[in-house]
Motif scaffolding. Structure first.
Motif, mmCIF file in Angstrom:
data_model
loop_
_atom_site.group_PDB
_atom_site.id
_atom_site.type_symbol
_atom_site.label_atom_id
_atom_site.label_comp_id
_atom_site.label_asym_id
_atom_site.label_seq_id
_atom_site.Cartn_x
_atom_site.Cartn_y
_atom_site.Cartn_z
ATOM 1 N N TRP A 151 70.842 33.945 45.280
ATOM 2 C CA TRP A 151 71.587 33.348 44.170
ATOM 3 C C TRP A 151 71.144 33.874 42.809
ATOM 4 C CZ3 TRP A 151 67.969 31.069 47.277
ATOM 5 C CH2 TRP A 151 66.763 30.710 46.673
ATOM 6 N N ASP A 152 70.076 34.661 42.788
ATOM 7 C CA ASP A 152 69.531 35.184 41.536
ATOM 8 C C ASP A 152 70.338 36.419 41.114
ATOM 9 O OD1 ASP A 152 67.887 36.805 39.731
ATOM 10 O OD2 ASP A 152 66.252 35.438 40.205
ATOM 11 N N LYS A 153 70.959 36.361 39.931
ATOM 12 C CA LYS A 153 71.815 37.461 39.478
ATOM 13 C C LYS A 153 71.036 38.773 39.371
ATOM 14 C CE LYS A 153 75.826 39.001 38.100
ATOM 15 N NZ LYS A 153 76.573 38.352 36.997
ATOM 16 N N ALA A 154 69.785 38.694 38.942
ATOM 17 C CA ALA A 154 68.984 39.916 38.828
ATOM 18 C C ALA A 154 68.762 40.547 40.197
ATOM 19 C CB ALA A 154 67.651 39.607 38.146
ATOM 20 N N TYR A 155 68.478 39.713 41.207
ATOM 21 C CA TYR A 155 68.324 40.234 42.566
ATOM 22 C C TYR A 155 69.629 40.856 43.043
ATOM 23 C CZ TYR A 155 67.993 40.273 47.658
ATOM 24 O OH TYR A 155 68.043 40.655 48.996
ATOM 25 N N GLN A 156 70.746 40.188 42.824
ATOM 26 C CA GLN A 156 72.050 40.700 43.243
ATOM 27 C C GLN A 156 72.329 42.076 42.632
ATOM 28 O OE1 GLN A 156 74.776 37.700 41.905
ATOM 29 N NE2 GLN A 156 74.002 36.123 43.314
ATOM 30 N N LEU A 157 72.059 42.201 41.340
ATOM 31 C CA LEU A 157 72.328 43.466 40.652
ATOM 32 C C LEU A 157 71.404 44.579 41.141
ATOM 33 C CD1 LEU A 157 72.848 42.096 37.028
ATOM 34 C CD2 LEU A 157 74.594 43.164 38.475
ATOM 35 N N ALA A 158 70.127 44.246 41.342
ATOM 36 C CA ALA A 158 69.177 45.259 41.809
ATOM 37 C C ALA A 158 69.537 45.731 43.213
ATOM 38 C CB ALA A 158 67.755 44.691 41.774
ATOM 39 N N TRP A 159 69.866 44.789 44.115
ATOM 40 C CA TRP A 159 70.279 45.140 45.479
ATOM 41 C C TRP A 159 71.501 46.039 45.445
ATOM 42 C CZ3 TRP A 159 74.228 45.185 48.902
ATOM 43 C CH2 TRP A 159 73.942 45.124 50.280
ATOM 44 N N SER A 160 72.494 45.651 44.667
ATOM 45 C CA SER A 160 73.750 46.400 44.609
ATOM 46 C C SER A 160 73.543 47.805 44.046
ATOM 47 C CB SER A 160 74.773 45.639 43.752
ATOM 48 O OG SER A 160 74.999 44.345 44.274
ATOM 49 N N LYS A 161 72.717 47.907 43.015
ATOM 50 C CA LYS A 161 72.452 49.216 42.409
ATOM 51 C C LYS A 161 71.743 50.138 43.394
ATOM 52 C CE LYS A 161 70.131 51.419 38.453
ATOM 53 N NZ LYS A 161 69.332 51.174 37.206
ATOM 54 N N ALA A 162 70.715 49.606 44.054
ATOM 55 C CA ALA A 162 69.941 50.435 44.982
ATOM 56 C C ALA A 162 70.785 50.874 46.173
ATOM 57 C CB ALA A 162 68.707 49.668 45.456
ATOM 58 N N VAL A 163 71.538 49.949 46.765
ATOM 59 C CA VAL A 163 72.329 50.276 47.951
ATOM 60 C C VAL A 163 73.469 51.224 47.606
ATOM 61 C CG1 VAL A 163 73.876 49.306 49.697
ATOM 62 C CG2 VAL A 163 71.688 48.187 49.191
ATOM 63 N N THR A 164 74.147 50.995 46.492
ATOM 64 C CA THR A 164 75.237 51.885 46.094
ATOM 65 C C THR A 164 74.731 53.302 45.856
ATOM 66 O OG1 THR A 164 76.443 50.035 45.084
ATOM 67 C CG2 THR A 164 77.081 52.248 44.405
ATOM 68 N N ALA A 165 73.578 53.404 45.221
ATOM 69 C CA ALA A 165 73.004 54.735 44.965
ATOM 70 C C ALA A 165 72.671 55.448 46.268
ATOM 71 C CB ALA A 165 71.757 54.597 44.097
ATOM 72 N N GLU A 166 72.079 54.735 47.209
ATOM 73 C CA GLU A 166 71.717 55.353 48.489
ATOM 74 C C GLU A 166 72.951 55.766 49.279
ATOM 75 O OE1 GLU A 166 69.605 54.153 52.751
ATOM 76 O OE2 GLU A 166 69.155 52.976 50.960
ATOM 77 N N VAL A 167 73.931 54.892 49.377
ATOM 78 C CA VAL A 167 75.142 55.180 50.145
ATOM 79 C C VAL A 167 75.864 56.392 49.564
ATOM 80 C CG1 VAL A 167 77.436 54.286 50.702
ATOM 81 C CG2 VAL A 167 75.440 52.816 50.966
ATOM 82 N N THR A 168 75.935 56.466 48.246
ATOM 83 C CA THR A 168 76.594 57.593 47.581
ATOM 84 C C THR A 168 75.817 58.881 47.780
ATOM 85 O OG1 THR A 168 77.490 56.069 45.913
ATOM 86 C CG2 THR A 168 77.481 58.424 45.378
#
Length: 420
Positions: free
Chosen positions: A166-183
Protein backbone atom coordinates in the motif's frame (compact mmCIF):
# COMPACT_ATOMS: atom_id res chain seq x y z
CA UNK A 1 26.08 -33.58 -11.56
CA UNK A 2 24.41 -36.60 -10.02
CA UNK A 3 22.24 -34.68 -7.62
CA UNK A 4 19.76 -31.90 -8.23
CA UNK A 5 20.38 -28.64 -6.45
CA UNK A 6 17.44 -27.51 -4.38
CA UNK A 7 16.53 -23.88 -5.02
CA UNK A 8 13.55 -21.70 -4.20
CA UNK A 9 12.04 -19.72 -7.02
CA UNK A 10 8.68 -18.74 -8.44
CA UNK A 11 5.90 -19.04 -5.89
CA UNK A 12 7.21 -21.93 -3.79
CA UNK A 13 10.18 -24.28 -3.34
CA UNK A 14 11.45 -25.75 -6.59
CA UNK A 15 13.89 -28.46 -7.65
CA UNK A 16 16.19 -27.39 -10.47
CA UNK A 17 17.38 -30.08 -12.88
CA UNK A 18 21.12 -30.28 -13.09
CA UNK A 19 21.01 -29.92 -16.86
CA UNK A 20 20.61 -26.31 -18.05
CA UNK A 21 17.45 -25.96 -18.56
CA UNK A 22 -15.69 -7.72 -19.84
CA UNK A 23 -19.50 -7.65 -22.01
CA UNK A 24 -19.67 -8.25 -25.75
CA UNK A 25 -19.91 -11.20 -28.09
CA UNK A 26 -16.77 -11.95 -30.04
CA UNK A 27 -17.33 -11.38 -33.75
CA UNK A 28 -17.11 -14.51 -35.89
CA UNK A 29 -14.05 -13.71 -37.98
CA UNK A 30 -11.34 -15.97 -39.31
CA UNK A 31 -8.12 -16.89 -37.48
CA UNK A 32 -6.76 -20.27 -36.60
CA UNK A 33 -5.07 -19.63 -33.25
CA UNK A 34 -4.78 -17.19 -30.39
CA UNK A 35 -2.84 -14.07 -31.36
CA UNK A 36 -1.60 -11.80 -28.60
CA UNK A 37 -0.41 -8.25 -29.08
CA UNK A 38 1.47 -6.08 -26.64
CA UNK A 39 -0.32 -3.25 -24.92
CA UNK A 40 1.44 -0.71 -27.11
CA UNK A 41 0.38 -2.25 -30.42
CA UNK A 42 -2.79 -1.16 -32.19
CA UNK A 43 -4.97 -3.64 -34.04
CA UNK A 44 -6.95 -1.79 -36.69
CA UNK A 45 -8.80 -4.89 -37.84
CA UNK A 46 -11.72 -6.66 -36.23
CA UNK A 47 -11.05 -9.01 -33.30
CA UNK A 48 -10.05 -12.55 -34.17
CA UNK A 49 -12.54 -15.34 -33.89
CA UNK A 50 -13.20 -17.22 -30.68
CA UNK A 51 -11.43 -20.56 -30.89
CA UNK A 52 -11.08 -23.47 -28.52
CA UNK A 53 -8.80 -22.54 -25.60
CA UNK A 54 -5.19 -22.19 -26.60
CA UNK A 55 -2.44 -23.74 -24.51
CA UNK A 56 0.01 -21.99 -22.24
CA UNK A 57 2.81 -22.97 -19.89
CA UNK A 58 3.34 -21.69 -16.36
CA UNK A 59 6.98 -22.72 -16.48
CA UNK A 60 8.25 -21.45 -13.14
CA UNK A 61 9.02 -24.81 -11.54
CA UNK A 62 12.38 -25.52 -13.14
CA UNK A 63 14.82 -24.40 -15.80
CA UNK A 64 13.54 -25.56 -19.19
CA UNK A 65 15.62 -28.06 -21.12
CA UNK A 66 16.39 -27.59 -24.80
CA UNK A 67 13.63 -30.10 -25.55
CA UNK A 68 11.21 -28.16 -23.34
CA UNK A 69 11.93 -24.99 -25.30
CA UNK A 70 11.42 -26.66 -28.68
CA UNK A 71 8.17 -28.23 -27.55
CA UNK A 72 6.95 -24.99 -25.99
CA UNK A 73 7.57 -23.05 -29.20
CA UNK A 74 5.37 -25.54 -31.09
CA UNK A 75 2.67 -26.07 -28.49
CA UNK A 76 2.04 -22.90 -26.50
CA UNK A 77 0.82 -19.37 -27.21
CA UNK A 78 2.02 -17.99 -23.86
CA UNK A 79 4.90 -19.05 -21.61
CA UNK A 80 5.80 -17.73 -18.16
CA UNK A 81 9.39 -18.19 -17.00
CA UNK A 82 11.57 -17.14 -14.09
CA UNK A 83 13.61 -13.98 -14.52
CA UNK A 84 16.93 -15.82 -14.86
CA UNK A 85 15.69 -17.74 -17.94
CA UNK A 86 16.55 -15.00 -20.42
CA UNK A 87 18.28 -17.44 -22.76
CA UNK A 88 15.19 -19.67 -22.97
CA UNK A 89 13.02 -16.60 -23.55
CA UNK A 90 15.15 -15.52 -26.50
CA UNK A 91 15.17 -19.01 -27.95
CA UNK A 92 11.38 -19.13 -27.77
CA UNK A 93 11.14 -15.81 -29.59
CA UNK A 94 13.47 -17.10 -32.29
CA UNK A 95 11.61 -20.37 -32.75
CA UNK A 96 8.15 -18.78 -32.64
CA UNK A 97 8.00 -15.00 -33.16
CA UNK A 98 4.28 -14.99 -32.27
CA UNK A 99 4.72 -16.50 -28.82
CA UNK A 100 4.41 -14.23 -25.78
CA UNK A 101 6.92 -14.88 -22.99
CA UNK A 102 6.21 -13.29 -19.62
CA UNK A 103 8.58 -13.03 -16.67
CA UNK A 104 7.50 -14.11 -13.19
CA UNK A 105 7.62 -11.34 -10.57
CA UNK A 106 6.02 -11.30 -7.14
CA UNK A 107 4.06 -8.21 -6.13
CA UNK A 108 3.79 -8.85 -2.42
CA UNK A 109 7.08 -10.24 -1.15
CA UNK A 110 10.81 -9.98 -1.26
CA UNK A 111 12.92 -13.05 -0.63
CA UNK A 112 16.29 -13.98 0.81
CA UNK A 113 16.64 -17.68 0.09
CA UNK A 114 19.58 -19.05 -1.90
CA UNK A 115 19.15 -18.01 -5.51
CA UNK A 116 17.42 -14.75 -4.63
CA UNK A 117 20.47 -13.62 -2.63
CA UNK A 118 24.13 -14.53 -2.43
CA UNK A 119 25.40 -13.53 0.97
CA UNK A 120 24.68 -9.84 1.42
CA UNK A 121 24.14 -9.29 -2.32
CA UNK A 122 20.92 -9.65 -4.27
CA UNK A 123 20.89 -11.96 -7.27
CA UNK A 124 21.06 -10.24 -10.66
CA UNK A 125 17.67 -11.73 -11.60
CA UNK A 126 15.00 -11.68 -8.91
CA UNK A 127 11.72 -13.53 -8.36
CA UNK A 128 10.43 -10.32 -6.76
CA UNK A 129 10.49 -6.74 -7.94
CA UNK A 130 12.98 -5.54 -5.35
CA UNK A 131 15.90 -7.33 -3.73
CA UNK A 132 15.91 -8.26 -0.05
CA UNK A 133 19.38 -6.96 0.77
CA UNK A 134 19.03 -3.65 -1.07
CA UNK A 135 15.62 -3.02 0.47
CA UNK A 136 16.89 -3.89 3.94
CA UNK A 137 19.75 -1.42 3.60
CA UNK A 138 17.93 1.43 1.88
CA UNK A 139 14.22 1.09 2.70
CA UNK A 140 13.62 -1.16 5.72
CA UNK A 141 10.25 0.59 6.13
CA UNK A 142 8.99 -1.34 3.09
CA UNK A 143 8.94 -4.57 5.10
CA UNK A 144 5.43 -5.01 6.51
CA UNK A 145 5.27 -5.48 10.29
CA UNK A 146 2.76 -7.03 12.63
CA UNK A 147 1.27 -5.48 15.76
CA UNK A 148 4.36 -6.57 17.72
CA UNK A 149 6.63 -4.71 15.30
CA UNK A 150 8.04 -7.87 13.72
CA UNK A 151 8.52 -8.51 10.02
CA UNK A 152 6.03 -10.95 8.54
CA UNK A 153 7.51 -14.15 7.11
CA UNK A 154 5.07 -16.25 5.10
CA UNK A 155 4.08 -19.54 6.70
CA UNK A 156 5.06 -22.49 4.53
CA UNK A 157 7.30 -20.32 2.38
CA UNK A 158 10.49 -19.66 4.36
CA UNK A 159 12.34 -16.43 3.67
CA UNK A 160 9.41 -14.85 1.82
CA UNK A 161 8.72 -11.48 3.50
CA UNK A 162 5.51 -9.50 3.19
CA UNK A 163 5.99 -6.00 1.81
CA UNK A 164 4.03 -2.76 2.24
CA UNK A 165 2.08 -3.04 -1.02
CA UNK A 166 0.00 0.00 0.00
CA UNK A 167 3.06 2.27 0.21
CA UNK A 168 3.21 4.52 -2.88
CA UNK A 169 7.00 4.70 -2.71
CA UNK A 170 7.24 0.90 -2.73
CA UNK A 171 4.78 0.70 -5.64
CA UNK A 172 6.78 3.20 -7.69
CA UNK A 173 10.13 1.57 -6.94
CA UNK A 174 8.81 -1.92 -7.82
CA UNK A 175 7.26 -0.65 -11.05
CA UNK A 176 10.39 1.25 -12.09
CA UNK A 177 12.72 -1.67 -11.44
CA UNK A 178 10.52 -4.29 -13.13
CA UNK A 179 9.74 -2.13 -16.16
CA UNK A 180 13.43 -1.41 -16.66
CA UNK A 181 14.35 -5.10 -16.46
CA UNK A 182 11.56 -6.28 -18.76
CA UNK A 183 12.46 -3.64 -21.35
CA UNK A 184 16.20 -4.29 -21.14
CA UNK A 185 15.96 -8.07 -21.42
CA UNK A 186 13.22 -8.23 -24.04
CA UNK A 187 10.37 -9.92 -22.18
CA UNK A 188 6.88 -9.41 -23.57
CA UNK A 189 5.53 -8.54 -20.14
CA UNK A 190 5.09 -9.61 -16.54
CA UNK A 191 3.14 -12.32 -14.74
CA UNK A 192 2.70 -10.64 -11.36
CA UNK A 193 2.08 -13.21 -8.64
CA UNK A 194 0.29 -12.81 -5.31
CA UNK A 195 -2.34 -10.24 -6.15
CA UNK A 196 -4.14 -11.88 -3.26
CA UNK A 197 -7.37 -11.29 -1.41
CA UNK A 198 -6.26 -12.21 2.10
CA UNK A 199 -2.99 -12.46 4.03
CA UNK A 200 -4.43 -15.52 5.80
CA UNK A 201 -3.17 -17.73 2.97
CA UNK A 202 0.36 -16.96 4.14
CA UNK A 203 0.15 -15.64 7.68
CA UNK A 204 -2.22 -15.13 10.60
CA UNK A 205 -0.52 -11.83 11.43
CA UNK A 206 -2.40 -8.58 11.89
CA UNK A 207 -0.67 -5.62 10.28
CA UNK A 208 0.58 -2.87 12.52
CA UNK A 209 -1.96 -0.06 12.55
CA UNK A 210 -4.93 -2.30 11.76
CA UNK A 211 -7.48 -3.53 14.30
CA UNK A 212 -7.93 -7.14 13.17
CA UNK A 213 -7.58 -9.65 10.34
CA UNK A 214 -10.43 -8.09 8.34
CA UNK A 215 -8.84 -4.67 8.55
CA UNK A 216 -5.48 -6.17 7.58
CA UNK A 217 -6.98 -7.78 4.49
CA UNK A 218 -8.80 -4.59 3.57
CA UNK A 219 -5.55 -2.60 3.73
CA UNK A 220 -3.78 -5.16 1.55
CA UNK A 221 -6.61 -5.32 -1.02
CA UNK A 222 -6.88 -1.54 -1.22
CA UNK A 223 -3.13 -1.29 -1.56
CA UNK A 224 -3.01 -3.87 -4.32
CA UNK A 225 -5.85 -2.12 -6.15
CA UNK A 226 -3.71 1.02 -6.27
CA UNK A 227 -0.49 -0.90 -6.92
CA UNK A 228 -2.01 -2.58 -9.98
CA UNK A 229 -2.70 0.82 -11.51
CA UNK A 230 0.80 2.11 -10.89
CA UNK A 231 2.57 -0.99 -12.23
CA UNK A 232 0.14 -1.51 -15.09
CA UNK A 233 0.47 2.02 -16.35
CA UNK A 234 4.26 1.91 -16.21
CA UNK A 235 4.46 -1.35 -18.15
CA UNK A 236 1.80 -0.31 -20.65
CA UNK A 237 3.69 2.88 -21.37
CA UNK A 238 6.75 0.72 -22.09
CA UNK A 239 4.70 -1.45 -24.49
CA UNK A 240 4.63 -4.44 -22.16
CA UNK A 241 1.86 -6.70 -20.87
CA UNK A 242 0.98 -6.78 -17.18
CA UNK A 243 -0.89 -9.90 -16.07
CA UNK A 244 -1.53 -10.35 -12.33
CA UNK A 245 -2.33 -13.67 -10.68
CA UNK A 246 -5.48 -12.38 -9.00
CA UNK A 247 -7.10 -14.56 -6.37
CA UNK A 248 -10.62 -15.20 -5.10
CA UNK A 249 -12.33 -12.70 -7.39
CA UNK A 250 -15.65 -14.45 -6.74
CA UNK A 251 -15.60 -12.68 -3.37
CA UNK A 252 -15.30 -9.15 -4.76
CA UNK A 253 -17.45 -8.21 -7.79
CA UNK A 254 -15.49 -6.18 -10.33
CA UNK A 255 -12.05 -7.16 -9.06
CA UNK A 256 -11.20 -9.45 -11.97
CA UNK A 257 -12.29 -6.84 -14.50
CA UNK A 258 -10.33 -4.07 -12.80
CA UNK A 259 -7.16 -6.08 -12.27
CA UNK A 260 -7.07 -7.52 -15.81
CA UNK A 261 -7.20 -4.18 -17.60
CA UNK A 262 -3.49 -3.96 -18.46
CA UNK A 263 -3.14 -7.13 -20.51
CA UNK A 264 -5.13 -9.80 -18.74
CA UNK A 265 -5.14 -11.84 -15.56
CA UNK A 266 -4.40 -15.32 -14.31
CA UNK A 267 -6.80 -17.57 -12.41
CA UNK A 268 -4.74 -20.24 -10.66
CA UNK A 269 -7.74 -22.10 -9.26
CA UNK A 270 -9.98 -22.22 -12.30
CA UNK A 271 -12.61 -24.95 -12.25
CA UNK A 272 -11.82 -25.66 -8.60
CA UNK A 273 -14.36 -27.80 -6.76
CA UNK A 274 -15.63 -26.34 -3.51
CA UNK A 275 -15.62 -29.57 -1.52
CA UNK A 276 -15.80 -27.66 1.72
CA UNK A 277 -19.06 -26.01 0.65
CA UNK A 278 -21.68 -27.21 -1.80
CA UNK A 279 -19.41 -29.40 -3.87
CA UNK A 280 -19.91 -27.37 -7.05
CA UNK A 281 -17.35 -25.48 -9.13
CA UNK A 282 -16.18 -22.40 -7.28
CA UNK A 283 -15.45 -20.51 -10.51
CA UNK A 284 -19.18 -20.29 -11.23
CA UNK A 285 -20.04 -18.72 -7.88
CA UNK A 286 -20.50 -14.98 -7.38
CA UNK A 287 -19.72 -12.70 -10.28
CA UNK A 288 -16.42 -14.21 -11.38
CA UNK A 289 -17.67 -16.35 -14.27
CA UNK A 290 -19.67 -13.48 -15.74
CA UNK A 291 -16.64 -11.21 -15.60
CA UNK A 292 -14.41 -13.83 -17.18
CA UNK A 293 -17.00 -14.42 -19.88
CA UNK A 294 -17.30 -10.74 -20.71
CA UNK A 295 -13.54 -10.28 -20.89
CA UNK A 296 -13.12 -13.35 -23.08
CA UNK A 297 -15.78 -12.12 -25.49
CA UNK A 298 -14.13 -8.74 -25.90
CA UNK A 299 -10.86 -10.46 -26.80
CA UNK A 300 -8.72 -7.56 -25.67
CA UNK A 301 -6.71 -9.25 -22.93
CA UNK A 302 -5.48 -12.62 -21.77
CA UNK A 303 -7.29 -15.10 -19.61
CA UNK A 304 -4.60 -17.46 -18.30
CA UNK A 305 -6.49 -20.31 -16.63
CA UNK A 306 -5.03 -23.12 -14.51
CA UNK A 307 -6.97 -26.18 -13.36
CA UNK A 308 -5.41 -28.54 -10.85
CA UNK A 309 -5.98 -31.95 -12.39
CA UNK A 310 -5.37 -35.00 -10.26
CA UNK A 311 -8.13 -37.04 -11.92
CA UNK A 312 -9.98 -37.21 -15.24
CA UNK A 313 -13.04 -35.39 -13.89
CA UNK A 314 -10.97 -32.33 -12.98
CA UNK A 315 -9.37 -32.39 -16.43
CA UNK A 316 -12.78 -32.49 -18.14
CA UNK A 317 -14.33 -29.84 -15.91
CA UNK A 318 -11.39 -27.48 -16.35
CA UNK A 319 -11.05 -27.78 -20.10
CA UNK A 320 -14.79 -27.66 -20.79
CA UNK A 321 -15.20 -24.63 -18.51
CA UNK A 322 -12.39 -22.89 -20.38
CA UNK A 323 -14.13 -23.74 -23.65
CA UNK A 324 -17.26 -21.99 -22.37
CA UNK A 325 -15.04 -18.91 -22.07
CA UNK A 326 -13.18 -19.49 -25.33
CA UNK A 327 -12.25 -16.24 -27.00
CA UNK A 328 -9.34 -14.91 -29.02
CA UNK A 329 -7.09 -14.76 -25.95
CA UNK A 330 -8.35 -17.49 -23.62
CA UNK A 331 -5.64 -20.01 -22.69
CA UNK A 332 -5.89 -23.00 -20.39
CA UNK A 333 -3.47 -25.44 -18.82
CA UNK A 334 -3.86 -28.45 -16.57
CA UNK A 335 -1.63 -28.64 -13.50
CA UNK A 336 -0.88 -32.22 -12.52
CA UNK A 337 1.44 -31.15 -9.70
CA UNK A 338 1.73 -28.16 -7.41
CA UNK A 339 5.30 -27.24 -8.35
CA UNK A 340 4.79 -26.56 -12.09
CA UNK A 341 7.96 -28.50 -12.74
CA UNK A 342 7.04 -29.91 -16.17
CA UNK A 343 5.43 -28.61 -19.35
CA UNK A 344 1.77 -29.65 -19.17
CA UNK A 345 -0.54 -31.03 -21.84
CA UNK A 346 -3.94 -32.70 -21.73
CA UNK A 347 -5.29 -34.93 -24.51
CA UNK A 348 -8.38 -32.71 -24.36
CA UNK A 349 -6.29 -29.89 -25.81
CA UNK A 350 -5.96 -31.94 -29.00
CA UNK A 351 -9.71 -32.54 -29.30
CA UNK A 352 -10.06 -30.18 -32.25
CA UNK A 353 -13.20 -28.34 -31.18
CA UNK A 354 -12.55 -25.62 -33.71
CA UNK A 355 -14.26 -22.25 -33.51
CA UNK A 356 -17.16 -21.23 -31.29
CA UNK A 357 -20.34 -20.65 -33.26
CA UNK A 358 -22.31 -19.26 -30.32
CA UNK A 359 -21.81 -17.84 -26.86
CA UNK A 360 -22.06 -20.14 -23.88
CA UNK A 361 -25.64 -20.93 -22.86
CA UNK A 362 -27.05 -21.73 -19.43
CA UNK A 363 -30.09 -23.91 -18.80
CA UNK A 364 -32.54 -23.18 -16.00
CA UNK A 365 -31.10 -26.05 -13.96
CA UNK A 366 -27.59 -24.57 -14.11
CA UNK A 367 -26.00 -26.65 -16.88
CA UNK A 368 -23.78 -24.69 -19.27
CA UNK A 369 -23.10 -25.70 -22.89
CA UNK A 370 -21.56 -24.31 -26.08
CA UNK A 371 -21.36 -25.36 -29.72
CA UNK A 372 -18.18 -25.28 -31.80
CA UNK A 373 -17.61 -25.90 -35.52
CA UNK A 374 -16.26 -29.33 -34.74
CA UNK A 375 -17.77 -30.22 -31.38
CA UNK A 376 -19.76 -29.39 -28.28
CA UNK A 377 -19.01 -28.98 -24.58
CA UNK A 378 -21.12 -29.02 -21.43
CA UNK A 379 -20.32 -28.26 -17.79
CA UNK A 380 -22.28 -29.10 -14.68
CA UNK A 381 -21.02 -26.64 -12.04
CA UNK A 382 -23.64 -27.69 -9.48
CA UNK A 383 -23.42 -30.07 -6.54
CA UNK A 384 -25.66 -32.78 -8.04
CA UNK A 385 -26.00 -34.67 -11.34
CA UNK A 386 -27.87 -33.11 -14.27
CA UNK A 387 -29.47 -34.91 -17.20
CA UNK A 388 -28.46 -33.88 -20.70
CA UNK A 389 -29.03 -35.02 -24.26
CA UNK A 390 -26.22 -33.84 -26.53
CA UNK A 391 -26.70 -32.81 -30.17
CA UNK A 392 -26.95 -35.66 -32.66
CA UNK A 393 -24.02 -36.85 -34.72
CA UNK A 394 -21.30 -36.35 -32.13
CA UNK A 395 -18.90 -38.83 -30.55
CA UNK A 396 -16.71 -39.00 -27.49
CA UNK A 397 -12.99 -38.48 -27.84
CA UNK A 398 -12.71 -42.26 -27.87
CA UNK A 399 -15.02 -42.40 -30.90
CA UNK A 400 -18.12 -43.75 -29.16
CA UNK A 401 -21.51 -42.28 -30.21
CA UNK A 402 -22.76 -39.65 -27.77
CA UNK A 403 -25.87 -40.50 -25.78
CA UNK A 404 -28.07 -39.01 -23.09
CA UNK A 405 -26.25 -39.01 -19.76
CA UNK A 406 -26.49 -37.90 -16.16
CA UNK A 407 -23.54 -35.51 -16.00
CA UNK A 408 -22.08 -35.75 -12.48
CA UNK A 409 -21.58 -32.75 -10.23
CA UNK A 410 -18.58 -30.55 -11.02
CA UNK A 411 -17.88 -32.41 -14.25
CA UNK A 412 -17.60 -31.59 -17.92
CA UNK A 413 -18.29 -33.29 -21.24
CA UNK A 414 -16.38 -32.78 -24.49
CA UNK A 415 -17.81 -34.22 -27.72
CA UNK A 416 -16.61 -33.89 -31.31
CA UNK A 417 -17.72 -34.67 -34.81
CA UNK A 418 -16.63 -38.14 -35.97
CA UNK A 419 -13.58 -38.28 -38.16
CA UNK A 420 -14.26 -39.13 -41.80
Amino acid sequence: MSQAAVVQWGSRSRTRRAVGRVAAVAALLSVQACAFSSAAQTDYGPPPKATAPCAWWYGIGDSPTARDVRLAAQRYDVVVLNAMETSAMRQLHQLNPKIKVLVYKDLSSTRNYAGAVTGDQDAPYLPSGLGYNTTQREHPEWFARDTAGKRIEWSGYPKHWQMTVWDKAYQLAWSKAVTAEVTREGWDGVLADNDFNSLSHYSSAVLAGTADVKATDRQLRDGLDEFLGVAGEALTKAGKLFVPNVSETHLTPGRWTAHSRFGGAMEENFGFRDDGGNGGLLTFRGNEFNELRAQAALGESMLLLVTRTREARQDRAGYASAALLAGPRTCWTPATSDDYVNPEWSPLQASGLGEAVETANRRADGLWYRTFTNGWVAVNPSSGPLKLTPPEGLVTLEGKPAAAVDLPAADGLILVKPKP
